[in-house]
Design an enzyme around this catalytic site. Structure first.
Site, mmCIF file in Angstrom:
data_model
loop_
_atom_site.group_PDB
_atom_site.id
_atom_site.type_symbol
_atom_site.label_atom_id
_atom_site.label_comp_id
_atom_site.label_asym_id
_atom_site.label_seq_id
_atom_site.Cartn_x
_atom_site.Cartn_y
_atom_site.Cartn_z
ATOM 1 N N HIS A 125 0.625 -1.117 -0.049
ATOM 2 C CA HIS A 125 0.094 -0.086 0.105
ATOM 3 C C HIS A 125 0.784 1.423 0.111
ATOM 4 O O HIS A 125 0.642 2.288 -0.654
ATOM 5 C CB HIS A 125 -0.862 0.047 1.172
ATOM 6 C CG HIS A 125 -1.961 -1.131 1.428
ATOM 7 N ND1 HIS A 125 -1.972 -1.931 2.404
ATOM 8 C CD2 HIS A 125 -2.860 -1.424 0.730
ATOM 9 C CE1 HIS A 125 -2.634 -2.780 2.292
ATOM 10 N NE2 HIS A 125 -3.660 -2.443 1.311
ATOM 11 N N LYS A 135 -0.688 -6.628 -8.074
ATOM 12 C CA LYS A 135 -0.961 -7.883 -7.142
ATOM 13 C C LYS A 135 -2.580 -8.239 -7.583
ATOM 14 O O LYS A 135 -2.770 -9.553 -7.709
ATOM 15 C CB LYS A 135 -0.719 -7.616 -5.779
ATOM 16 C CG LYS A 135 -1.761 -8.266 -4.755
ATOM 17 C CD LYS A 135 -0.999 -9.134 -4.085
ATOM 18 C CE LYS A 135 -1.945 -10.198 -3.117
ATOM 19 N NZ LYS A 135 -2.956 -9.677 -2.722
HETATM 20 P P1 AMP Z 1 -6.545 -3.862 -0.224
HETATM 21 O O1 AMP Z 1 -6.471 -2.908 0.876
HETATM 22 O O2 AMP Z 1 -5.932 -5.367 -0.417
HETATM 23 O O3 AMP Z 1 -7.911 -3.642 -0.996
HETATM 24 O O4 AMP Z 1 -5.433 -2.980 -1.320
HETATM 25 C C1 AMP Z 1 -5.475 -1.611 -1.704
HETATM 26 C C2 AMP Z 1 -4.788 -1.639 -3.083
HETATM 27 O O5 AMP Z 1 -3.457 -1.987 -2.596
HETATM 28 C C3 AMP Z 1 -4.987 -2.218 -4.087
HETATM 29 O O6 AMP Z 1 -4.771 -1.629 -5.199
HETATM 30 C C4 AMP Z 1 -4.294 -3.563 -4.310
HETATM 31 O O7 AMP Z 1 -3.925 -4.045 -5.547
HETATM 32 C C5 AMP Z 1 -2.821 -3.006 -3.734
HETATM 33 N N1 AMP Z 1 -1.995 -3.763 -3.160
HETATM 34 C C6 AMP Z 1 -2.222 -4.739 -2.448
HETATM 35 N N2 AMP Z 1 -1.112 -5.652 -2.050
HETATM 36 C C7 AMP Z 1 -0.213 -5.265 -2.833
HETATM 37 C C8 AMP Z 1 1.153 -5.324 -2.868
HETATM 38 N N3 AMP Z 1 1.993 -6.434 -2.492
HETATM 39 N N4 AMP Z 1 1.964 -4.545 -3.879
HETATM 40 C C9 AMP Z 1 1.439 -3.584 -4.357
HETATM 41 N N5 AMP Z 1 0.239 -3.319 -4.169
HETATM 42 C C10 AMP Z 1 -0.697 -3.970 -3.442
#
Ligand code: AMP
Length: 313
Positions: A41, A167
């Site tokens: 994030h 991801k």
């Molecule tokens: P989430 O909180 O899981 O909904 O993720 C929020 C954002 O962070 C989304 O755009 C995800 O794709 C991104 N994200 C989650 N994990 C990763 C990671 N390991 N590397 C890069 N971006 C990520």
């Protein structure tokens, strides 16, 4: 030291904040998240800080993307440590996050929200054609929930640019189509997956895993890299196309080589990078997204679904 971010809890507070940015002719970058922030994030936040006058982060565990039997209640909610993490990472830099939008469910779903789709009322957004396969096969209401909440968030924040992580490869395709088809005036940027040292993709759900299972789970990405090297070798030897089955069976046999892992591969596919159609052959230059979902056992019972992907060029 830069100022701490403003915490905005209502749609109308975000709109007032945003109007002032517009009047000042300042650009806004936006990073939507469900919280439990990790370095993945933070990499999206860093990119937004570098490219915009202001950055908004949203922290909202979106109920409509969870089916009734999924982990909505158990999903980690760590607001205090998320705020600390943002300040620790960015307060000492030249620019911190300007605002964090932390809405209540009732703020985002004024007509209410029932996890049971057959009982839902109100407006929802579906992106047809790219939402049904892969993750959508296992989680039929997932991308409808994602597209709905992202539509709402973009409608409220109206950022110049919104940032997503590779991801969640299918999510990126869904959002790009959402923005294109609904004529939303925002650039969508996709940034690389951040990984643990052992290659495991960072994820809020890794918090469910013991150290031992986390170590074992690093094989998910190692398998994908194995497939990539088979593909690259074939292309460097002059192949004009590579059979997907060759790449996928190589990855599967890599996974099977560790008989102690007890992992269940839910799907492993090679898909067209834009349409997400299944590919029988991968053509260099067009490439493919090779993606997988793996269920790994949790200590104390149950299992956690981990997803990952690799882009073949
Ligand atoms: P989430 O909180 O899981 O909904 O993720 C929020 C954002 O962070 C989304 O755009 C995800 O794709 C991104 N994200 C989650 N994990 C990763 C990671 N390991 N590397 C890069 N971006 C990520």
């Amino acid at each position: 030291m830069t100022a701490s971010p403003q915490i905005l809890r209502t749609v109308s507070q975000v709109r007032q904040w945003r109007l002032q940015r517009l009047l000042n002719r300042e650009t806004v970058g936006f990073v939507p998240t469900m919280g439990a922030l990790h370095a993945g994030h933070c990499s999206l936040i860093s990119a937004s800080l570098a490219e915009n006058d202001h950055t908004v982060v949203s922290i909202f565990v979106n109920p409509s993307q969870f089916a009734p039997h999924e982990d909505l209640d158990a999903y980690p909610r760590t607001l205090e440590s998320d705020l600390d993490k943002i300040n620790t990472n960015f307060q000492a830099t030249s620019k911190n996050v300007s605002a964090i939008f932390v809405p209540k469910v009732s703020e985002m779903y004024p007509s209410g929200i029932n996890l049971d789709v057959s009982k839902q009322k109100g407006a929802f957004v579906s992106v047809l054609g790219v939402s049904e396969q892969l993750e959508g096969g296992a989680r039929p209401q997932f991308f409808r929930g994602v597209a709905t909440v992202v539509s709402k968030l973009l409608n409220v924040v109206t950022p110049e640019t919104v940032y997503f992580g590779q991801k969640d490869a299918q999510q990126c395709v869904v959002i790009k189509n959402l923005v294109k088809d609904m004529l939303i005036n925002t650039n969508v940027k996709v940034l690389p997956t951040l990984r643990e040292q052992n290659g495991l993709a960072m994820s809020s759900r890794n918090a469910y895993l013991s150290t031992e299972v986390k170590d074992k789970s690093s094989m998910i990405f190692k398998g994908l890299e194995h497939g990539e090297s088979i593909y690259n070798k074939s292309v460097s030897e002059g192949s004009k196309e590579v059979k997907s089955s060759v790449v996928l069976s190589d990855i599967l046999s890599f996974y099977k080589s560790d008989s102690t892992s007890n992992f269940i591969v839910e799907y492993l596919n090679a898909s067209h990078p834009e349409t997400l159609e299944d590919l029988e052959t991968i053509v260099p230059g067009v490439g493919a997204i090779v993606s997988t979902a793996v269920r790994v056992p949790r200590e104390g019972g149950g299992e956690t679904r981990l997803i990952d992907n690799i882009i073949l060029k």
